[in-house]
Scaffold this motif. Structure first.
Motif, PDB file in Angstrom:
ATOM      1  N   SER A  42       0.832  -1.202   0.000  1.00 19.20           N
ATOM      2  CA  SER A  42       0.000   0.000   0.000  1.00 19.20           C
ATOM      3  C   SER A  42       0.864   1.248   0.000  1.00 19.20           C
ATOM      4  O   SER A  42       1.829   1.330   0.769  1.00 19.20           O
ATOM      5  CB  SER A  42      -0.910   0.016   1.233  1.00 19.20           C
ATOM      6  N   GLY A  53      -8.844   2.364 -14.566  1.00 23.62           N
ATOM      7  CA  GLY A  53      -8.866   1.833 -13.201  1.00 23.62           C
ATOM      8  C   GLY A  53      -8.862   0.326 -13.165  1.00 23.62           C
ATOM      9  O   GLY A  53      -8.209  -0.290 -12.311  1.00 23.62           O
ATOM     10  N   LEU A  56      -5.876  -2.042 -11.643  1.00 21.78           N
ATOM     11  CA  LEU A  56      -6.147  -3.062 -10.631  1.00 21.78           C
ATOM     12  C   LEU A  56      -5.613  -4.413 -11.089  1.00 21.78           C
ATOM     13  O   LEU A  56      -5.004  -5.153 -10.295  1.00 21.78           O
ATOM     14  CB  LEU A  56      -7.645  -3.142 -10.359  1.00 21.78           C
ATOM     15  N   ARG A  73     -10.533   3.297  -1.501  1.00 19.93           N
ATOM     16  CA  ARG A  73      -9.530   4.081  -2.246  1.00 19.93           C
ATOM     17  C   ARG A  73      -9.423   3.636  -3.705  1.00 19.93           C
ATOM     18  O   ARG A  73      -9.026   4.423  -4.566  1.00 19.93           O
ATOM     19  CB  ARG A  73      -8.164   3.976  -1.565  1.00 19.93           C
ATOM     20  N   LEU A  74      -9.775   2.408  -3.989  1.00 16.80           N
ATOM     21  CA  LEU A  74      -9.750   1.911  -5.373  1.00 16.80           C
ATOM     22  C   LEU A  74     -11.073   2.147  -6.098  1.00 16.80           C
ATOM     23  O   LEU A  74     -11.159   1.962  -7.312  1.00 16.80           O
ATOM     24  CB  LEU A  74      -9.433   0.415  -5.386  1.00 16.80           C
ATOM     25  N   LEU A  97     -16.030  -1.930 -10.371  1.00 20.22           N
ATOM     26  CA  LEU A  97     -15.610  -0.601  -9.924  1.00 20.22           C
ATOM     27  C   LEU A  97     -16.699   0.426 -10.206  1.00 20.22           C
ATOM     28  O   LEU A  97     -17.470   0.293 -11.160  1.00 20.22           O
ATOM     29  CB  LEU A  97     -14.331  -0.181 -10.661  1.00 20.22           C
ATOM     30  N   GLY A 155     -13.949   4.789  -9.762  1.00 21.06           N
ATOM     31  CA  GLY A 155     -12.914   3.758  -9.727  1.00 21.06           C
ATOM     32  C   GLY A 155     -12.381   3.420 -11.098  1.00 21.06           C
ATOM     33  O   GLY A 155     -11.201   3.096 -11.264  1.00 21.06           O
ATOM     34  N   TYR A 209      -6.063   5.827  -4.196  1.00 18.49           N
ATOM     35  CA  TYR A 209      -5.041   4.772  -4.173  1.00 18.49           C
ATOM     36  C   TYR A 209      -3.952   5.069  -5.189  1.00 18.49           C
ATOM     37  O   TYR A 209      -2.768   4.811  -4.937  1.00 18.49           O
ATOM     38  CB  TYR A 209      -5.657   3.400  -4.466  1.00 18.49           C
ATOM     39  N   TRP A 210      -4.360   5.631  -6.351  1.00 20.55           N
ATOM     40  CA  TRP A 210      -3.390   5.873  -7.425  1.00 20.55           C
ATOM     41  C   TRP A 210      -2.804   7.283  -7.367  1.00 20.55           C
ATOM     42  O   TRP A 210      -1.656   7.482  -7.750  1.00 20.55           O
ATOM     43  CB  TRP A 210      -4.057   5.654  -8.776  1.00 20.55           C
TER      44      TRP A 210
END
Length: 594
Positions: free
Chosen positions: A42, A68, A72, A142-143, A179, A183, A190-191
């Motif tokens: 993370s 996204g 992933l 977060r994703l 998503l 997302g 997250y990104w």
């Protein structure tokens, strides 16, 4: 008596080594078998985090892998091996699935094996664990995870927690992750480390919207000035936010009394508006706050892209204009480039705004005045006042600026020669050609400066279609808006025209939308479903075809913008598709110069 001695048994060395290896091999194998599967690494985050996703059912048949989902999939492969089998988009639009929009991931993991279950549990535990700040289900949020299905169970972000899944496919051989539209952008915290903005809020309007001014209005150009930015929070009630689709959802922007615009005596404003990185392809509509909002597309932008266009909007309630998006969420940047004086305001107020009450418009036969080769940070002056028959005393020029297609990305600026580059770009460009028509104030020597700020150089064309000049000069016209914009062409529905193929020139009538005596018309033009890279040109029938471009569009894109075009006998306008393939075109009359 001496004790007896015993002779040690001596074994060959190779037998000793084999015995040692025989005892070690089970230990090594056991250690490997008991090692826990890894979990993704993370990044570092602040406490700020997205809320839980709502349920966002598939709306479109667009089976293209979204950023996204691809990110992933890459994260899973980076953690568990590059040979992990993962599917994203699939074209099965006869049934509802986020796979049909490229925002669902199927990771083949076998729940019937211990190794498969251990791997799945390791990933799902990481995805749904709280973070160091106590945020529950942190990585899923977060994703932008909307829901997860695996081994006859489903986890829903919109009702957090696991439940029984009773669908036809038990998902025992793969993990399904859908998503949200956010997302799918690949731009969640997250990104990018920063959550995407929440919905903007608006205050209640304190007055009714005034009627749209249809009488001719004179124009006052100003240096491009940013009035609002949802991303930065400029002009917003509650800081950074996004324009979100939904009932009652809008962004109101104060235009009168803001920046260089007077607080009174202004009937309409000329704006440059950018849609910035929407979470899905969408269209922007706009109009007077509190008034009727025409269903006219003002700007179109694809997911994660930036698209800008100029527009003239009537001033609404409380001196504001309103913006709406057709789908999803988008950031918005609004800049003013000029305003129109209310012709019914007291004469003293009009003269206070501008000594002669504002400028009038002089239409000319469109002409290319510059073909520039700009370096990555290059700039060049272009003389516009006096060009193509405009008056040398012109205060601002209406120009179409086209950035040719090429590698790299960047922004292009147009501003008065001798002045400083404004913070507001005329347009942002990517690989494809981009055209914006707008008014630019004239600077030193009757010139404007065109400046590139990109990763690489680009070819840039500047075409002039008219100019605003002091009202004391003869021959000018002033803009009168329609109370309600009128659609006059839609090739998709055979309204006036159909089958606008490559190399085709066609005339269309605006007689039902403008009064007699109209010299020039203000159009909103939308081009889509292009079969090739197309460039559209508009001009007055009866004159020769100009070598200019008013709108550029490429396959897979929808582009919209305002176009100023001359009106011929019988109140008709001529247009040409300069490309090799067909394109669908919608044309709406916004107003006329008379």
């Amino acid at each position: 008596m001496m004790p007896k001695t015993t002779r040690a048994l001596r074994l060959p060395v190779h037998l000793v080594l084999l015995a040692v290896l025989a005892t070690l091999i089970p230990l090594v194998i056991g250690a490997q078998a008991s090692a826990a599967p890894p979990q993704p690494v993370s990044p570092s985050f602040s406490r700020a985090i997205e809320g839980y996703s709502t349920y966002q059912e598939q709306q479109f048949c667009s089976p293209v892998n979204r950023p996204g989902a691809e990110k992933l999939a890459g994260l899973i492969r980076a953690t568990y091996g590059s040979d992990e089998s993962i599917g994203i988009a699939r074209n099965s639009c006869s049934s509802t699935s986020e796979h049909n929009e490229g925002r669902a991931v199927d990771w083949m993991v076998d729940s019937t094996t211990k190794a498969g279950m251990n791997k799945a549990n390791a990933f799902l535990d990481w995805l749904l664990a709280p973070d160091e700040f106590g945020n529950k289900h942190a990585m899923a949020r977060r994703l932008g995870v909307m829901y997860i299905i695996f081994n006859r169970r489903i986890w829903r972000a919109y009702d957090p927690g696991w439940g029984t899944y009773s669908g036809v496919n038990p998902h025992t051989d793969h993990i399904h992750i859908s998503l949200s539209y956010d997302g799918s952008t690949g731009r969640t915290s997250y990104w990018k480390g920063k959550p995407l903005g929440s919905a903007c809020t608006t205050g209640a309007l304190t007055m009714a919207a005034p009627p749209v001014e249809t009488d001719p209005m004179r124009y006052v150009p100003v240096a491009p000035t940013r009035l609002a930015s949802t991303e930065a929070g400029t002009g917003m009630l509650s800081g950074p936010c996004r324009l979100v689709n939904g009932s009652g959802r809008r962004v109101d922007v104060q235009v009168t009394g803001a920046g260089p615009v007077p607080g009174r005596g202004v009937a309409a404003v000329a704006l440059n508006v950018a849609m910035r990185r929407p979470n899905w392809s969408a269209n922007l509509t706009a109009g007077p706050a509190g008034g009727q909002i025409p269903s006219v597309t003002r700007v179109s932008a694809a997911q994660n892209k930036i698209s800008s266009a100029s527009m003239v909007l009537p001033v609404g309630a409380d001196g504001k204009v309103s913006f709406f998006t057709s789908f999803g969420a988008t950031d918005l940047a609004v800049s003013v480039v000029g305003y129109y004086v209310d012709p019914n305001a007291p004469l003293s107020l009009r003269r206070k705004i501008a000594s002669d009450g504002g400028d009038q418009f002089d239409s000319v036969r469109p002409r290319r005045v510059a073909a520039l080769s700009l370096g990555a940070t290059g700039r060049q002056k272009v003389t516009v006042a006096g060009a193509a028959g405009t008056d040398p005393a012109s205060s601002s020029a209406v120009v179409s600026v086209t950035v040719a297609g090429g590698e790299g990305r960047g922004s292009l600026y147009a501003y008065p020669a001798g002045g400083n580059r404004p913070k507001v770009a005329l347009l942002s460009y990517g690989r494809g050609a981009t055209t914006v028509q707008t008014s630019v104030p004239v600077g030193r020597g009757g010139a404007i400066t065109v400046e590139n700020d990109g990763s690489k150089g680009r070819e840039v064309a500047v075409d002039i279609v008219g100019a605003y000049e002091p009202a004391a000069l003869s021959g000018g016209r002033s803009l009168g808006l329609r109370a309600r914009p009128a659609k006059v062409v839609d090739t998709a529905s055979d309204l006036q025209l159909s089958n606008f193929g490559g190399g085709t020139t066609k005339d269309f009538s605006v007689a039902d939308a403008v009064p007699r005596g109209t010299d020039t018309v203000l159009l909103q033009v939308t081009a889509k479903r292009a079969k090739d890279v197309e460039a559209l040109t508009f001009w007055r029938p009866g004159s020769s075809r100009p070598d200019t471009v008013d709108l550029s569009v490429a396959p897979g894109r929808t582009v919209t913008g305002t176009v100023v075009a001359g009106v011929g006998d019988g109140r008709t306008v001529r247009m040409r598709n300069n490309g090799a393939g067909s394109v669908d075109v919608q044309i709406t009359v916004l107003g006329s110069f008379r």
